[in-house]
Design a protein around this motif. Structure first.
Motif, PDB file in Angstrom:
ATOM      1  N   TYR A 200      87.868   1.113  57.021  1.00 27.91           N
ATOM      2  CA  TYR A 200      88.680   1.510  55.876  1.00 27.91           C
ATOM      3  C   TYR A 200      89.312   0.299  55.218  1.00 27.91           C
ATOM      4  CZ  TYR A 200      88.177   6.244  57.619  1.00 27.91           C
ATOM      5  OH  TYR A 200      87.651   7.436  58.034  1.00 27.91           O
ATOM      6  N   ARG A 201      89.432   0.396  53.888  1.00 28.37           N
ATOM      7  CA  ARG A 201      90.068  -0.655  53.110  1.00 28.37           C
ATOM      8  C   ARG A 201      91.107  -0.014  52.185  1.00 28.37           C
ATOM      9  NH1 ARG A 201      87.612  -4.199  48.065  1.00 28.37           N
ATOM     10  NH2 ARG A 201      89.364  -5.653  47.866  1.00 28.37           N
ATOM     11  N   LEU A 202      92.263  -0.674  52.081  1.00 28.90           N
ATOM     12  CA  LEU A 202      93.306  -0.253  51.157  1.00 28.90           C
ATOM     13  C   LEU A 202      93.752  -1.455  50.345  1.00 28.90           C
ATOM     14  CD1 LEU A 202      95.408   1.866  50.131  1.00 28.90           C
ATOM     15  CD2 LEU A 202      96.920   1.029  51.930  1.00 28.90           C
ATOM     16  N   PHE A 203      93.632  -1.373  49.002  1.00 32.28           N
ATOM     17  CA  PHE A 203      94.134  -2.435  48.143  1.00 32.28           C
ATOM     18  C   PHE A 203      95.627  -2.229  47.970  1.00 32.28           C
ATOM     19  CE2 PHE A 203      95.055  -4.179  43.860  1.00 32.28           C
ATOM     20  CZ  PHE A 203      94.761  -5.505  44.142  1.00 32.28           C
ATOM     21  N   VAL A 204      96.419  -3.233  48.355  1.00 31.41           N
ATOM     22  CA  VAL A 204      97.868  -3.087  48.401  1.00 31.41           C
ATOM     23  C   VAL A 204      98.497  -3.161  47.018  1.00 31.41           C
ATOM     24  CG1 VAL A 204     100.003  -4.043  49.356  1.00 31.41           C
ATOM     25  CG2 VAL A 204      97.921  -3.988  50.744  1.00 31.41           C
ATOM     26  N   GLY A 205      97.973  -4.010  46.140  1.00 34.95           N
ATOM     27  CA  GLY A 205      98.516  -4.093  44.794  1.00 34.95           C
ATOM     28  C   GLY A 205      99.466  -5.250  44.572  1.00 34.95           C
ATOM     29  N   VAL A 206      99.773  -6.024  45.606  1.00 37.18           N
ATOM     30  CA  VAL A 206     100.597  -7.224  45.453  1.00 37.18           C
ATOM     31  C   VAL A 206      99.870  -8.388  46.110  1.00 37.18           C
ATOM     32  CG1 VAL A 206     102.813  -6.036  45.326  1.00 37.18           C
ATOM     33  CG2 VAL A 206     101.896  -6.687  47.566  1.00 37.18           C
TER      34      VAL A 206
ATOM     35  N   PHE B 129      93.049  -4.308  62.982  1.00 33.71           N
ATOM     36  CA  PHE B 129      93.737  -4.297  61.698  1.00 33.71           C
ATOM     37  C   PHE B 129      93.698  -5.704  61.125  1.00 33.71           C
ATOM     38  CE2 PHE B 129      97.891  -4.165  59.306  1.00 33.71           C
ATOM     39  CZ  PHE B 129      97.580  -3.111  58.454  1.00 33.71           C
ATOM     40  N   ALA B 130      93.488  -5.831  59.816  1.00 33.01           N
ATOM     41  CA  ALA B 130      93.423  -7.151  59.191  1.00 33.01           C
ATOM     42  C   ALA B 130      94.005  -7.084  57.787  1.00 33.01           C
ATOM     43  CB  ALA B 130      91.983  -7.651  59.130  1.00 33.01           C
ATOM     44  N   VAL B 131      94.472  -8.227  57.301  1.00 34.72           N
ATOM     45  CA  VAL B 131      94.964  -8.333  55.936  1.00 34.72           C
ATOM     46  C   VAL B 131      94.457  -9.631  55.330  1.00 34.72           C
ATOM     47  CG1 VAL B 131      97.143  -9.389  56.699  1.00 34.72           C
ATOM     48  CG2 VAL B 131      97.015  -8.314  54.437  1.00 34.72           C
ATOM     49  N   PHE B 132      94.087  -9.564  54.051  1.00 37.73           N
ATOM     50  CA  PHE B 132      93.729 -10.729  53.249  1.00 37.73           C
ATOM     51  C   PHE B 132      94.662 -10.748  52.043  1.00 37.73           C
ATOM     52  CE2 PHE B 132      90.024 -10.263  55.788  1.00 37.73           C
ATOM     53  CZ  PHE B 132      89.375 -11.488  55.822  1.00 37.73           C
ATOM     54  N   ALA B 133      95.158 -11.931  51.658  1.00 41.92           N
ATOM     55  CA  ALA B 133      96.103 -12.024  50.543  1.00 41.92           C
ATOM     56  C   ALA B 133      96.057 -13.404  49.925  1.00 41.92           C
ATOM     57  CB  ALA B 133      97.519 -11.707  51.023  1.00 41.92           C
TER      58      ALA B 133
ATOM     59  N   VAL C 181     111.508 -16.237  50.612  1.00 39.79           N
ATOM     60  CA  VAL C 181     111.817 -14.806  50.621  1.00 39.79           C
ATOM     61  C   VAL C 181     110.588 -14.077  51.127  1.00 39.79           C
ATOM     62  CG1 VAL C 181     112.375 -12.805  49.194  1.00 39.79           C
ATOM     63  CG2 VAL C 181     113.450 -15.013  48.717  1.00 39.79           C
ATOM     64  N   TYR C 182     110.796 -13.116  52.016  1.00 45.34           N
ATOM     65  CA  TYR C 182     109.692 -12.351  52.602  1.00 45.34           C
ATOM     66  C   TYR C 182     109.879 -10.871  52.301  1.00 45.34           C
ATOM     67  CZ  TYR C 182     108.623 -16.615  55.173  1.00 45.34           C
ATOM     68  OH  TYR C 182     108.290 -17.891  55.501  1.00 45.34           O
ATOM     69  N   SER C 183     108.766 -10.176  52.148  1.00 43.61           N
ATOM     70  CA  SER C 183     108.816  -8.732  51.918  1.00 43.61           C
ATOM     71  C   SER C 183     107.830  -8.028  52.831  1.00 43.61           C
ATOM     72  CB  SER C 183     108.507  -8.395  50.456  1.00 43.61           C
ATOM     73  OG  SER C 183     107.180  -8.758  50.119  1.00 43.61           O
ATOM     74  N   PHE C 184     108.103  -6.766  53.105  1.00 38.62           N
ATOM     75  CA  PHE C 184     107.280  -5.978  54.019  1.00 38.62           C
ATOM     76  C   PHE C 184     106.597  -4.826  53.296  1.00 38.62           C
ATOM     77  CE2 PHE C 184     110.694  -7.597  56.857  1.00 38.62           C
ATOM     78  CZ  PHE C 184     109.915  -8.204  57.834  1.00 38.62           C
ATOM     79  N   ARG C 185     105.451  -4.431  53.832  1.00 39.60           N
ATOM     80  CA  ARG C 185     104.816  -3.153  53.535  1.00 39.60           C
ATOM     81  C   ARG C 185     104.541  -2.493  54.886  1.00 39.60           C
ATOM     82  NH1 ARG C 185     106.111  -4.941  49.361  1.00 39.60           N
ATOM     83  NH2 ARG C 185     105.144  -4.759  47.306  1.00 39.60           N
ATOM     84  N   GLU C 186     104.816  -1.186  54.981  1.00 36.53           N
ATOM     85  CA  GLU C 186     104.640  -0.472  56.244  1.00 36.53           C
ATOM     86  C   GLU C 186     103.741   0.744  56.053  1.00 36.53           C
ATOM     87  OE1 GLU C 186     108.327  -0.074  58.735  1.00 36.53           O
ATOM     88  OE2 GLU C 186     109.237  -0.508  56.782  1.00 36.53           O
ATOM     89  N   TYR C 187     102.998   1.066  57.106  1.00 40.77           N
ATOM     90  CA  TYR C 187     102.049   2.175  57.046  1.00 40.77           C
ATOM     91  C   TYR C 187     101.976   2.884  58.389  1.00 40.77           C
ATOM     92  CZ  TYR C 187     100.746  -0.621  53.025  1.00 40.77           C
ATOM     93  OH  TYR C 187     100.802  -1.364  51.878  1.00 40.77           O
ATOM     94  N   ARG C 188     101.597   4.147  58.334  1.00 42.13           N
ATOM     95  CA  ARG C 188     101.274   4.898  59.549  1.00 42.13           C
ATOM     96  C   ARG C 188      99.795   5.240  59.523  1.00 42.13           C
ATOM     97  NH1 ARG C 188     104.860   7.421  63.079  1.00 42.13           N
ATOM     98  NH2 ARG C 188     102.940   8.030  64.117  1.00 42.13           N
ATOM     99  N   LEU C 189      99.101   4.888  60.583  1.00 41.50           N
ATOM    100  CA  LEU C 189      97.691   5.219  60.760  1.00 41.50           C
ATOM    101  C   LEU C 189      97.594   6.135  61.968  1.00 41.50           C
ATOM    102  CD1 LEU C 189      96.175   1.638  60.306  1.00 41.50           C
ATOM    103  CD2 LEU C 189      96.465   3.403  58.571  1.00 41.50           C
TER     104      LEU C 189
END
Length: 248
Positions: free
Chosen positions: A25-31, A128-132, A221-229
């Motif tokens: 699965y892939r989810l585009f975060v938008g930021v 789980f992986a993230v690219f940014a 400055v750091y920001s978070f995104r959180e998810y439930r799988l």
């Protein structure tokens, strides 16, 4: 719980890796041009499919897979390699053709592509992986019973007090898992690994249920995104910008 912490499956792209015969699965975060990828290692239960996936990846990833004794860990490592391959394909790259290195504290990076930032995590049966386009860290954990003795040793005192106020059972278990993933994703975004003890910075849950980090490690400055799988909590931490004081 904020709505964006529950992934709505209609927003998620299920990708089929035809060469390997598996789906993820892939989810585009938008930021920050970020995309999340995740995969259940049940996809690798079939021995023939495991072998095909194994052969599709680099010799370095194959050595990582081979270094584990338990099949559970082999599948997690292989799944991580497949997520890397899929994530890199969005940039026109392939895992087996792209040099990957690790920083002093183990954070992976691409020497030839410094503008592509990535991170990996796995827990139980989920990779789980993230690219940014900015420094980023991620963590995923399966929700389990909160270990309050462990929490008291490793959480910031204010975090522990917040956790102790939670109702025993599911609310406290999820709160503990949430704090763990938030803190781990921040440490991984920094790239310092275990060099920064968890009590030396504080993750705060605000009145609107957003999370923020209070830290003096750097000026960023750091920001978070959180998810439930399903039964898993996942957190992603982005390095946003430098914050300079006018009196500095």
């Amino acid at each position: 719980m904020r709505k964006d912490r529950d992934i709505r499956m209609e927003l998620v792209q299920r990708q089929f890796m035809e060469e390997q015969g598996v789906s993820l699965y892939r989810l585009f975060v938008g930021v920050y041009g970020a995309s999340l990828y995740w995969m259940d290692t049940a996809e690798l239960n079939d021995a023939d499919r495991f072998a095909v996936c194994y052969r599709s990846l680099s010799a370095g990833r194959q050595r990582k897979v081979d270094s584990y004794l338990r099949m559970k860990d082999k599948k997690l490592s292989l799944a991580a390699g497949l997520l890397l391959d899929c994530g890199l394909s969005a940039y026109g790259l392939r895992e087996r053709e792209t040099e990957m290195a690790c920083g002093e504290n183990g954070k992976p990076y691409l020497p030839a592509y410094p503008r592509i930032h990535l991170n990996l995590s796995y827990s139980e049966n989920m990779a789980f992986a993230v690219f940014a386009e900015t420094e980023v860290g991620c963590d995923i954990e399966k929700v389990q019973e909160a270990d309050m003795e462990l929490a008291e040793r490793f959480l910031h005192p204010a975090e522990y007090a917040c956790l102790a106020r939670q109702e025993k059972g599911a609310p406290r278990d999820e709160a503990f898992c949430r704090l763990r993933t938030l803190k781990e994703s921040f440490v991984k975004a920094l790239g310092v690994g275990v060099m920064l003890p968890f009590p030396f910075f504080e993750v705060r849950i605000l009145s609107d249920d957003r999370a923020e980090v209070c830290q003096k490690v750097d000026r960023a400055v750091y920001s978070f995104r959180e998810y439930r799988l399903g039964r898993y909590c996942a957190s992603v931490c982005f390095r946003e910008r430098e914050c300079f004081s006018v009196n500095a």
